[in-house]
Scaffold this active site. Structure first.
Site, PDB file in Angstrom:
ATOM      1  N   CYS A  60      24.825  38.952  41.452  1.00 26.89           N
ATOM      2  CA  CYS A  60      25.847  39.916  41.825  1.00 26.89           C
ATOM      3  C   CYS A  60      26.988  39.387  42.671  1.00 26.89           C
ATOM      4  CB  CYS A  60      25.203  41.109  42.512  1.00 26.89           C
ATOM      5  SG  CYS A  60      24.019  40.677  43.780  1.00 26.89           S
ATOM      6  N   HIS A 118      29.174  43.281  49.358  1.00 28.30           N
ATOM      7  CA  HIS A 118      28.434  42.038  49.111  1.00 28.30           C
ATOM      8  C   HIS A 118      29.337  40.812  49.001  1.00 28.30           C
ATOM      9  CE1 HIS A 118      24.594  40.223  47.086  1.00 28.30           C
ATOM     10  NE2 HIS A 118      24.778  39.833  48.341  1.00 28.30           N
TER      11      HIS A 118
END
Length: 448
Positions: A60, A118
């Site tokens: 990710c 993130h």
């Protein structure tokens, strides 16, 4: 329903929806038969369904670097972390780097990220430092859907923020994000266009459905290796589908539907309970199942419904969305992706591209050029005809040695342009549990 409205200058609004660990065939329009995803199927029917869309990485955070910069993630130190876990306080997206939201913001767009970031932790990194006017969501890679904590424990703080301030909310995270997105959309007007990044954590682990709060209470480890099942996973994906439907409905009710460009995709391939047929492999692997992702684009004012065979990758979205807004990438940071609009609008034919990947686990390498794919896992090297052999079973390196050597050399020349993956990088971001379960060296060869 309100009368149709659009930004005063005619530029489209943009809603970019990113799922987390959604597999190639997890939507019914892509082949899921155990449950349906009617809202996402409707997006596909009314817009563009891509059949050859790839993620920038098999995990990710690296893909998110590619998305927000429009460049291969290996140009930035934080992009080498696959995933960005242990060093998120040290490495992240530099605030001075031009980004998709910062370029749109500077051109007059109102920008918001609702969901997963993130790309580095506070105090040095964050959405408000990289182009977003508003942020609600989690800074790290995963949180529990009900407790909103990144780890299990009574004394663990929640990873849920409004801007840079921790907040508390009650509810299932997928639904909370949908509600926040709808509330933000209701604040928009025709005065200026907007860019909304709606980055869900679904269907990333832990394996918890919208009625499974008791599972969150009983978790002893957020990785939840002993839990989950196909039924729970289906509930998570269907909840994601319903959330997307809620956002699309809000756009329609406000008359923002026609000139809003909606993209839906995933940050990498699926994981344990995902369906990736006809591909092999999954998240963390450069087999097709780890990097081929479902991708939809709907823009009634700008594109006709179609199925596209154009090969695409995550970093294409920066030049594509900027072009839709009449903008270009920053001249000092040219995109490694390409603007897809000429092909989608029929001004240019679909064309062959050469795309590259590397992934530190199992020292993986991959290149896709036309029908050919070069793949290396540990010391094993392959050449596949990806059009004839979607499952990557027949190694043609001996039958077509010239193609094998050409792609092998092309990968090496491409790799030389970027930051190296050193031994120090290799050990970062890999927790002991993940190292044992997902990054076992034999996984790559067994998957073949």
């Amino acid at each position: 329903m309100n009368a149709a409205i659009a930004p005063a200058d005619g530029r489209p609004n943009i809603v970019f929806i990113l799922a987390d660990d959604l597999g190639w065939a997890d939507l019914s329009v892509y082949g899921q038969t155990h449950y349906t995803t009617p809202n996402l199927d409707a997006l596909a029917a009314e817009g563009v369904r891509f059949n050859q869309a790839y993620a920038n990485s098999a995990v990710c955070s690296a893909t998110r670097f590619g998305l927000i910069t429009g460049r291969y993630q290996y140009r930035l130190r934080g992009g080498l972390e696959e995933p960005l876990v242990r060093t998120a306080h040290l490495h992240g997206l530099p605030p001075a780097h031009p980004t998709l939201p910062s370029l749109l913001r500077d051109a007059g767009y109102d920008t918001a990220l609702i969901g997963k970031w993130h790309l580095g932790n506070l105090p040095d990194y964050g959405p408000l430092k990289s182009g977003y006017n508003r942020f609600f969501g989690n800074y790290g890679g995963a949180i529990d859907y009900f407790t909103h904590k990144p780890r299990v424990g009574a004394d663990v703080p929640r990873d849920l923020y409004e801007g840079e301030v921790p907040v508390e909310r009650v509810g299932y995270y997928t639904q909370l994000l949908a509600d926040e997105a709808v509330a933000w959309l209701h604040q928009q007007s025709a005065a200026r266009p907007f860019f909304l990044s709606l980055h869900f954590t679904a269907p990333h682990w832990p394996w918890v459905g919208p009625e499974d709060e008791h599972i969150s209470r009983d978790l002893t480890d957020l990785f939840h290796y002993d839990g989950g099942n196909l039924h729970t996973y289906a509930k998570m994906v269907r909840s994601l589908d319903a959330a997307v439907g809620q956002v699309v409905q809000a756009l329609k009710e406000q008359g923002l539907d026609e000139n809003t460009l909606i993209v839906f995709t995933s940050d990498n391939g699926g994981e344990r309970f995902s369906k990736t047929w006809p591909f092999t492999g999954q998240k963390t692997e450069l087999l097709e199942g780890g990097i081929r992702v479902p991708t939809l684009l709907r823009w009634p004012a700008g594109l006709s419904p179609q199925v596209s065979e154009q090969v695409t990758i995550t970093m294409d979205w920066l030049p594509t969305l900027l072009a839709a807004a009449g903008l270009q990438p920053h001249p000092d940071y040219p995109s490694d992706g390409e603007n897809l609009l000429p092909v989608l609008q029929g001004q240019a034919p679909a064309h062959e591209r050469t795309l590259f990947w590397r992934y530190k686990a199992q020292r993986q390498r991959a290149a896709r050029q036309g029908r050919w794919k070069y793949l290396k896992i540990n010391e094993h090297e392959f050449l596949f005809d990806i059009e004839a052999d979607a499952r990557e079973r027949a190694n043609l390196r001996e039958r077509h040695p010239e193609v094998f050597q050409r792609l092998r050399q092309a990968w090496a020349e491409w790799d030389a342009q970027f930051l190296p993956i050193t031994d120090e990088v290799f050990t970062h971001g890999v927790t002991p549990d993940i190292q044992a379960d997902r990054y076992a060296p034999e996984r790559g060869t067994r998957a073949l």
